[in-house]
Design a protein around this motif. Structure first.
Motif, PDB file in Angstrom:
ATOM      1  N   SER A 158       0.818  -1.223   0.000  1.00 38.95           N
ATOM      2  CA  SER A 158       0.000   0.000   0.000  1.00 38.95           C
ATOM      3  C   SER A 158       0.850   1.271   0.000  1.00 38.95           C
ATOM      4  CB  SER A 158      -0.943   0.005   1.208  1.00 38.95           C
ATOM      5  OG  SER A 158      -0.191  -0.041   2.411  1.00 38.95           O
ATOM      6  N   GLU A 159       2.101   1.170   0.485  1.00 37.57           N
ATOM      7  CA  GLU A 159       2.994   2.342   0.555  1.00 37.57           C
ATOM      8  C   GLU A 159       3.912   2.449  -0.664  1.00 37.57           C
ATOM      9  OE1 GLU A 159       5.198   2.317   4.230  1.00 37.57           O
ATOM     10  OE2 GLU A 159       3.399   1.909   5.427  1.00 37.57           O
ATOM     11  N   LEU A 160       3.973   1.398  -1.458  1.00 37.93           N
ATOM     12  CA  LEU A 160       4.934   1.341  -2.566  1.00 37.93           C
ATOM     13  C   LEU A 160       4.861   2.537  -3.522  1.00 37.93           C
ATOM     14  CD1 LEU A 160       7.243  -0.484  -3.520  1.00 37.93           C
ATOM     15  CD2 LEU A 160       5.580  -1.718  -4.912  1.00 37.93           C
ATOM     16  N   PRO A 161       3.653   2.934  -3.995  1.00 36.61           N
ATOM     17  CA  PRO A 161       3.612   4.060  -4.946  1.00 36.61           C
ATOM     18  C   PRO A 161       4.205   5.357  -4.386  1.00 36.61           C
ATOM     19  CG  PRO A 161       1.517   2.908  -4.908  1.00 36.61           C
ATOM     20  CD  PRO A 161       2.334   2.353  -3.773  1.00 36.61           C
ATOM     21  N   ASP A 162       4.101   5.553  -3.064  1.00 28.58           N
ATOM     22  CA  ASP A 162       4.611   6.777  -2.433  1.00 28.58           C
ATOM     23  C   ASP A 162       6.079   6.680  -2.048  1.00 28.58           C
ATOM     24  OD1 ASP A 162       2.056   7.945  -2.584  1.00 28.58           O
ATOM     25  OD2 ASP A 162       1.468   6.994  -0.703  1.00 28.58           O
ATOM     26  N   ARG A 163       6.676   5.495  -2.192  1.00 24.72           N
ATOM     27  CA  ARG A 163       8.058   5.301  -1.735  1.00 24.72           C
ATOM     28  C   ARG A 163       9.004   4.886  -2.868  1.00 24.72           C
ATOM     29  NH1 ARG A 163       7.749   1.938   3.822  1.00 24.72           N
ATOM     30  NH2 ARG A 163       9.997   2.247   3.674  1.00 24.72           N
ATOM     31  N   LEU A 164       8.592   5.162  -4.112  1.00 25.54           N
ATOM     32  CA  LEU A 164       9.429   4.788  -5.256  1.00 25.54           C
ATOM     33  C   LEU A 164      10.805   5.441  -5.203  1.00 25.54           C
ATOM     34  CD1 LEU A 164       6.848   4.875  -8.200  1.00 25.54           C
ATOM     35  CD2 LEU A 164       7.748   2.867  -7.005  1.00 25.54           C
ATOM     36  N   ASP A 165      10.887   6.627  -4.605  1.00 32.67           N
ATOM     37  CA  ASP A 165      12.171   7.330  -4.530  1.00 32.67           C
ATOM     38  C   ASP A 165      13.189   6.594  -3.658  1.00 32.67           C
ATOM     39  OD1 ASP A 165      10.626   7.909  -2.265  1.00 32.67           O
ATOM     40  OD2 ASP A 165      11.540   9.879  -1.985  1.00 32.67           O
ATOM     41  N   GLU A 166      12.734   5.621  -2.863  1.00 34.11           N
ATOM     42  CA  GLU A 166      13.643   4.837  -2.017  1.00 34.11           C
ATOM     43  C   GLU A 166      14.242   3.653  -2.768  1.00 34.11           C
ATOM     44  OE1 GLU A 166      11.841   3.640   1.738  1.00 34.11           O
ATOM     45  OE2 GLU A 166      10.554   5.418   1.670  1.00 34.11           O
ATOM     46  N   ILE A 167      13.756   3.405  -3.991  1.00 38.93           N
ATOM     47  CA  ILE A 167      14.157   2.218  -4.737  1.00 38.93           C
ATOM     48  C   ILE A 167      15.100   2.601  -5.880  1.00 38.93           C
ATOM     49  CG2 ILE A 167      13.311   0.229  -6.040  1.00 38.93           C
ATOM     50  CD1 ILE A 167      10.610   0.630  -4.553  1.00 38.93           C
ATOM     51  N   ASN A 168      16.300   2.059  -5.843  1.00 37.75           N
ATOM     52  CA  ASN A 168      17.338   2.334  -6.841  1.00 37.75           C
ATOM     53  C   ASN A 168      16.910   1.753  -8.193  1.00 37.75           C
ATOM     54  OD1 ASN A 168      19.615   2.380  -8.462  1.00 37.75           O
ATOM     55  ND2 ASN A 168      21.001   1.798  -6.823  1.00 37.75           N
ATOM     56  N   GLN A 169      16.769   2.607  -9.188  1.00 35.82           N
ATOM     57  CA  GLN A 169      16.281   2.159 -10.491  1.00 35.82           C
ATOM     58  C   GLN A 169      17.365   1.464 -11.319  1.00 35.82           C
ATOM     59  OE1 GLN A 169      13.817   5.156 -12.188  1.00 35.82           O
ATOM     60  NE2 GLN A 169      12.768   3.736 -13.533  1.00 35.82           N
ATOM     61  N   SER A 170      18.619   1.535 -10.875  1.00 30.81           N
ATOM     62  CA  SER A 170      19.709   0.991 -11.697  1.00 30.81           C
ATOM     63  C   SER A 170      20.074  -0.453 -11.348  1.00 30.81           C
ATOM     64  CB  SER A 170      20.941   1.884 -11.575  1.00 30.81           C
ATOM     65  OG  SER A 170      21.456   1.836 -10.262  1.00 30.81           O
ATOM     66  N   ILE A 171      19.418  -1.047 -10.338  1.00 34.33           N
ATOM     67  CA  ILE A 171      19.714  -2.443  -9.986  1.00 34.33           C
ATOM     68  C   ILE A 171      18.441  -3.282 -10.035  1.00 34.33           C
ATOM     69  CG2 ILE A 171      21.709  -1.848  -8.547  1.00 34.33           C
ATOM     70  CD1 ILE A 171      19.881  -2.304  -6.076  1.00 34.33           C
ATOM     71  N   GLU A 172      18.621  -4.597 -10.043  1.00 32.44           N
ATOM     72  CA  GLU A 172      17.466  -5.506 -10.058  1.00 32.44           C
ATOM     73  C   GLU A 172      16.924  -5.700  -8.641  1.00 32.44           C
ATOM     74  OE1 GLU A 172      16.776  -9.477 -12.388  1.00 32.44           O
ATOM     75  OE2 GLU A 172      17.805  -9.934 -10.514  1.00 32.44           O
ATOM     76  N   HIS A 173      15.612  -5.785  -8.541  1.00 35.42           N
ATOM     77  CA  HIS A 173      14.944  -6.007  -7.258  1.00 35.42           C
ATOM     78  C   HIS A 173      14.087  -7.255  -7.342  1.00 35.42           C
ATOM     79  CE1 HIS A 173      16.121  -1.953  -6.063  1.00 35.42           C
ATOM     80  NE2 HIS A 173      15.747  -1.579  -7.272  1.00 35.42           N
ATOM     81  N   ILE A 174      14.064  -8.025  -6.247  1.00 35.39           N
ATOM     82  CA  ILE A 174      13.223  -9.219  -6.165  1.00 35.39           C
ATOM     83  C   ILE A 174      12.072  -8.893  -5.214  1.00 35.39           C
ATOM     84  CG2 ILE A 174      13.105 -11.642  -5.464  1.00 35.39           C
ATOM     85  CD1 ILE A 174      16.177 -11.734  -6.119  1.00 35.39           C
ATOM     86  N   MET A 175      10.847  -9.018  -5.719  1.00 38.05           N
ATOM     87  CA  MET A 175       9.656  -8.703  -4.938  1.00 38.05           C
ATOM     88  C   MET A 175       9.167  -9.952  -4.214  1.00 38.05           C
ATOM     89  SD  MET A 175       9.880  -5.684  -5.964  1.00 38.05           S
ATOM     90  CE  MET A 175       8.602  -5.022  -4.926  1.00 38.05           C
ATOM     91  N   VAL A 176       8.822  -9.788  -2.921  1.00 38.85           N
ATOM     92  CA  VAL A 176       8.419 -10.919  -2.077  1.00 38.85           C
ATOM     93  C   VAL A 176       7.164 -10.564  -1.285  1.00 38.85           C
ATOM     94  CG1 VAL A 176       9.129 -12.353  -0.101  1.00 38.85           C
ATOM     95  CG2 VAL A 176      10.821 -11.677  -1.807  1.00 38.85           C
ATOM     96  N   CYS A 177       6.253 -11.533  -1.151  1.00 39.20           N
ATOM     97  CA  CYS A 177       5.107 -11.403  -0.240  1.00 39.20           C
ATOM     98  C   CYS A 177       4.840 -12.777   0.370  1.00 39.20           C
ATOM     99  CB  CYS A 177       3.881 -10.839  -0.948  1.00 39.20           C
ATOM    100  SG  CYS A 177       3.134 -11.964  -2.137  1.00 39.20           S
ATOM    101  N   ARG A 178       3.642 -13.005   0.876  1.00 38.76           N
ATOM    102  CA  ARG A 178       3.335 -14.282   1.518  1.00 38.76           C
ATOM    103  C   ARG A 178       3.253 -15.419   0.504  1.00 38.76           C
ATOM    104  NH1 ARG A 178      -0.802 -17.665   3.307  1.00 38.76           N
ATOM    105  NH2 ARG A 178      -2.299 -16.599   1.986  1.00 38.76           N
ATOM    106  N   SER A 179       2.518 -15.196  -0.604  1.00 35.77           N
ATOM    107  CA  SER A 179       2.288 -16.297  -1.543  1.00 35.77           C
ATOM    108  C   SER A 179       2.652 -15.974  -2.996  1.00 35.77           C
ATOM    109  CB  SER A 179       0.820 -16.720  -1.493  1.00 35.77           C
ATOM    110  OG  SER A 179      -0.002 -15.650  -1.926  1.00 35.77           O
ATOM    111  N   GLY A 180       2.962 -14.726  -3.305  1.00 41.10           N
ATOM    112  CA  GLY A 180       3.336 -14.343  -4.667  1.00 41.10           C
ATOM    113  C   GLY A 180       2.319 -13.437  -5.347  1.00 41.10           C
ATOM    114  N   GLY A 181       1.156 -13.230  -4.739  1.00 40.62           N
ATOM    115  CA  GLY A 181       0.119 -12.385  -5.337  1.00 40.62           C
ATOM    116  C   GLY A 181       0.396 -10.901  -5.221  1.00 40.62           C
ATOM    117  N   ARG A 182       0.609 -10.432  -3.988  1.00 43.68           N
ATOM    118  CA  ARG A 182       0.901  -8.997  -3.790  1.00 43.68           C
ATOM    119  C   ARG A 182       2.228  -8.607  -4.420  1.00 43.68           C
ATOM    120  NH1 ARG A 182       0.097  -8.807   2.528  1.00 43.68           N
ATOM    121  NH2 ARG A 182       0.446 -11.007   2.153  1.00 43.68           N
ATOM    122  N   SER A 183       3.211  -9.507  -4.354  1.00 40.96           N
ATOM    123  CA  SER A 183       4.501  -9.188  -4.981  1.00 40.96           C
ATOM    124  C   SER A 183       4.340  -9.121  -6.500  1.00 40.96           C
ATOM    125  CB  SER A 183       5.578 -10.202  -4.582  1.00 40.96           C
ATOM    126  OG  SER A 183       5.211 -11.521  -4.923  1.00 40.96           O
TER     127      SER A 183
END
Length: 99
Positions: free
Chosen positions: A44-69
């Protein structure tokens, strides 16, 4: 969607590979344990916190089962980020967690 299996993520973490893992679960879920070194940003906070995420590297998204990620993956992918979704989420994670 680019995906990665939990055991592949575990290999990266255990070999001290430089890897960015973003856990999009809620606070109470993360309190039960998260992957070592993972950054916690609730979906729920992701859209407002994009500036915290480095756009030049790869990121792996994780949640409980794979849906939210998967939703987080779509959001970041549309913004031009290099992302992968960890299939099966923490339900499939067999390695140690930080509490």
């Amino acid at each position: 969607m680019k995906e990665i299996k939990p055991d592949e993520v575990a290999k990266k973490v255990n070999s001290n590979e430089s890897v960015s893992i973003i856990d999009v679960r809620e606070d109470e879920e993360v309190a039960q344990g998260k992957i070592s070194g993972a950054t916690h940003i609730p979906l729920s906070e992701l859209p407002d916190r994009l500036d915290e995420i480095n756009q030049s590297i790869e990121h792996i998204m994780v949640c409980r089962s794979g849906g939210r990620s998967g939703k987080a993956y779509q959001l970041l992918d549309e913004q031009g980020y290099n992302v992968r979704n960890m299939t099966g989420g923490m339900l499939e994670w067999k390695d140690e967690v930080d509490k």
